[in-house]
Design an enzyme around this catalytic site. Structure first.
Site, PDB file in Angstrom:
ATOM      1  N   SER A 153      27.821  29.951  37.930  1.00 13.86           N
ATOM      2  CA  SER A 153      27.633  30.741  36.705  1.00 13.86           C
ATOM      3  C   SER A 153      26.607  30.031  35.831  1.00 13.86           C
ATOM      4  CB  SER A 153      28.966  30.839  35.943  1.00 13.86           C
ATOM      5  OG  SER A 153      28.760  31.303  34.612  1.00 13.86           O
TER       6      SER A 153
ATOM      7  N   TYR B 197      36.455  26.854  32.431  1.00 13.54           N
ATOM      8  CA  TYR B 197      35.723  27.643  33.441  1.00 13.54           C
ATOM      9  C   TYR B 197      34.327  27.057  33.649  1.00 13.54           C
ATOM     10  CZ  TYR B 197      33.248  31.825  35.248  1.00 13.54           C
ATOM     11  OH  TYR B 197      32.478  32.711  35.972  1.00 13.54           O
TER      12      TYR B 197
ATOM     13  N   LYS C 286      32.512  25.503  37.052  1.00 10.31           N
ATOM     14  CA  LYS C 286      31.259  25.999  37.642  1.00 10.31           C
ATOM     15  C   LYS C 286      30.195  24.899  37.672  1.00 10.31           C
ATOM     16  CE  LYS C 286      32.633  30.265  38.442  1.00 10.31           C
ATOM     17  NZ  LYS C 286      32.777  30.792  39.820  1.00 10.31           N
TER      18      LYS C 286
HETATM   19  N1  LIG Z   1      30.811  38.856  36.013  1.00 12.99           N
HETATM   20  C1  LIG Z   1      30.147  37.861  35.468  1.00 12.99           C
HETATM   21  O1  LIG Z   1      29.568  37.998  34.378  1.00 12.99           O
HETATM   22  C2  LIG Z   1      30.062  36.543  36.188  1.00 12.99           C
HETATM   23  C3  LIG Z   1      29.127  35.614  35.736  1.00 12.99           C
HETATM   24  C4  LIG Z   1      29.020  34.402  36.392  1.00 12.99           C
HETATM   25  C5  LIG Z   1      29.805  34.140  37.505  1.00 12.99           C
HETATM   26  N2  LIG Z   1      30.734  35.056  37.921  1.00 12.99           N
HETATM   27  C6  LIG Z   1      31.529  34.721  39.100  1.00 12.99           C
HETATM   28  O2  LIG Z   1      31.444  35.758  40.044  1.00 12.99           O
HETATM   29  C7  LIG Z   1      32.563  35.688  40.921  1.00 12.99           C
HETATM   30  C8  LIG Z   1      33.134  37.078  41.121  1.00 12.99           C
HETATM   31  O3  LIG Z   1      33.661  37.539  39.894  1.00 12.99           O
HETATM   32  P1  LIG Z   1      33.391  39.013  39.359  1.00 12.99           P
HETATM   33  O4  LIG Z   1      32.726  38.878  38.066  1.00 12.99           O
HETATM   34  O5  LIG Z   1      32.784  39.861  40.416  1.00 12.99           O
HETATM   35  O6  LIG Z   1      34.894  39.452  39.039  1.00 12.99           O
HETATM   36  P2  LIG Z   1      35.843  40.624  39.556  1.00 12.99           P
HETATM   37  O7  LIG Z   1      35.109  41.902  39.662  1.00 12.99           O
HETATM   38  O8  LIG Z   1      37.028  40.564  38.691  1.00 12.99           O
HETATM   39  O9  LIG Z   1      36.194  40.147  41.039  1.00 12.99           O
HETATM   40  C9  LIG Z   1      36.901  38.965  41.279  1.00 12.99           C
HETATM   41  C10 LIG Z   1      37.208  38.934  42.754  1.00 12.99           C
HETATM   42  O10 LIG Z   1      37.824  37.697  43.063  1.00 12.99           O
HETATM   43  C11 LIG Z   1      39.017  37.966  43.777  1.00 12.99           C
HETATM   44  N3  LIG Z   1      39.941  36.885  43.538  1.00 12.99           N
HETATM   45  C12 LIG Z   1      40.346  36.373  42.348  1.00 12.99           C
HETATM   46  N4  LIG Z   1      41.170  35.337  42.538  1.00 12.99           N
HETATM   47  C13 LIG Z   1      41.264  35.178  43.886  1.00 12.99           C
HETATM   48  C14 LIG Z   1      41.942  34.281  44.727  1.00 12.99           C
HETATM   49  N5  LIG Z   1      42.704  33.302  44.224  1.00 12.99           N
HETATM   50  N6  LIG Z   1      41.810  34.422  46.066  1.00 12.99           N
HETATM   51  C15 LIG Z   1      41.045  35.387  46.587  1.00 12.99           C
HETATM   52  N7  LIG Z   1      40.369  36.281  45.847  1.00 12.99           N
HETATM   53  C16 LIG Z   1      40.485  36.157  44.511  1.00 12.99           C
HETATM   54  C17 LIG Z   1      39.478  39.319  43.313  1.00 12.99           C
HETATM   55  O11 LIG Z   1      40.242  39.932  44.349  1.00 12.99           O
HETATM   56  P3  LIG Z   1      41.760  40.471  44.213  1.00 12.99           P
HETATM   57  O12 LIG Z   1      42.081  40.626  42.733  1.00 12.99           O
HETATM   58  O13 LIG Z   1      41.692  41.768  44.935  1.00 12.99           O
HETATM   59  O14 LIG Z   1      42.570  39.435  44.895  1.00 12.99           O
HETATM   60  C18 LIG Z   1      38.135  40.033  43.189  1.00 12.99           C
HETATM   61  O15 LIG Z   1      37.700  40.521  44.432  1.00 12.99           O
HETATM   62  C19 LIG Z   1      33.528  34.681  40.297  1.00 12.99           C
HETATM   63  O16 LIG Z   1      33.394  33.434  40.955  1.00 12.99           O
HETATM   64  C20 LIG Z   1      33.028  34.554  38.869  1.00 12.99           C
HETATM   65  O17 LIG Z   1      33.355  33.331  38.287  1.00 12.99           O
HETATM   66  C21 LIG Z   1      30.874  36.248  37.282  1.00 12.99           C
END
Ligand SMILES: NC(=O)c1ccc[n+]([C@@H]2O[C@H](COP(=O)([O-])OP(=O)(O)OC[C@H]3O[C@@H](n4cnc5c(N)ncnc54)[C@H](OP(=O)(O)O)[C@@H]3O)[C@@H](O)[C@H]2O)c1
Length: 252
Positions: free
Chosen positions: A142, A155, A159
């Site tokens: 991130s 968090y 990261k």
């Molecule tokens: N969105 C942003 O602005 C942003 C920015 C920087 C980085 N990120 C990173 O991007 C990644 C994906 O997040 P997202 O934003 O796409 O969020 P999201 O739409 O809420 O998706 C999160 C995903 O992670 C899965 N998950 C959560 N905990 C888990 C676990 N313990 N084991 C297996 N699967 C798990 C969830 O699956 P289930 O709930 O179905 O298990 C879901 O598929 C994360 O690493 C997050 O930190 C996001």
């Protein structure tokens, strides 16, 4: 030269039931890869795989459950015969507020899912396939891992650790395996809702490219890093944020 073609390769994407993981899986599948999508819930994994179609497979695996992770690796090899790409994408953020106000359970959960799980899965895939046959690993970090900021400190520490783990693994697993990270800014997903849902226009207004990110913006970058066009890139962190890091803080 078809530098983006992934035909015949197989990818595991953790946390792929929605958001960035699902978009990464769709991008890799579009480029020809077989994709295995994980979620904590089999139904969600199946639904995500069905939305991609083709050979996509859903597997239930909590990302810090070692036996579930090993079973996913075994299932992938049984089905497709290789694991050429691993996207360590599952992430969580249960801790909000100053670091000194967090308890051990929230701290440990954040570090387990965001930092330990990528190490665990990379080790399993390394031993099962990549050590002998090569491959590439992409970790979802991130922009929050690149600078200190308010409210999401634990968090952000996880990261930042993942960015360093990426460099460490890149060194340890070279030359057979490339290891890189992506660092998204604010992207339209459920995990990040608090960062954009009530004030999307404000976030867009301080984003040089004029909008928040969409999961597909990040998926496209995963496709690039997975392919042969990135074959001399390792240990790097690719920022995908519409320029947000250049502007006043928006989170991430
Ligand atoms: N969105 C942003 O602005 C942003 C920015 C920087 C980085 N990120 C990173 O991007 C990644 C994906 O997040 P997202 O934003 O796409 O969020 P999201 O739409 O809420 O998706 C999160 C995903 O992670 C899965 N998950 C959560 N905990 C888990 C676990 N313990 N084991 C297996 N699967 C798990 C969830 O699956 P289930 O709930 O179905 O298990 C879901 O598929 C994360 O690493 C997050 O930190 C996001």
């Amino acid at each position: 030269m078809k530098t983006y073609d992934l035909t015949g390769r197989t990818a595991i994407i953790t946390g792929a039931s929605r958001g960035i993981g699902l978009a990464a899986a769709a991008s890799l599948a579009d480029l020809g890869a077989n994709v295995v999508l994980t979620s904590r819930h089999q139904e969600a994994a199946d639904a995500a795989a069905a939305s991609i179609g083709g050979t996509a497979l859903g597997v239930a695996a909590h990302s810090v459950d070692e036996s579930a992770a090993q079973a996913c690796v075994d299932t992938t090899l049984d089905h497709f015969g290789s694991i050429d790409i691993l996207v360590n994408n599952a992430g969580t953020n249960p801790a909000f507020g100053p670091v000194v106000d967090q308890d051990h359970s929230r701290f440990a959960k954040t570090m387990d899912v965001n930092l330990w799980a990528p190490v665990l899965w990379t080790g399993l895939v390394w031993r099962a396939w990549m050590q002998e046959h090569g491959g590439t690993v992409i970790n979802t970090a991130s922009v929050g891992g690149l600078a200190a900021g308010p409210d999401l400190g634990v968090y952000h520490v996880s990261k930042a650790g993942l960015i360093h783990v990426t460099k460490q693994l890149a060194l340890e697993l070279a030359p057979r395996v490339r290891v890189n990270a992506i660092a998204p800014g604010v992207v339209r997903t459920r995990l990040a809702e608090a960062l954009w849902k009530e004030h999307e226009e404000q976030v867009a207004s301080v984003t040089p490219l004029g909008r928040i990110g969409e999961p597909a913006d990040v998926g496209a970058a995963v496709g690039f890093l997975a392919g042969d066009g990135a074959s001399w890139i390792t240990g790097e962190t690719l920022v995908i944020d519409g320029g947000q890091l250049l502007a006043p803080s928006t989170g991430g």
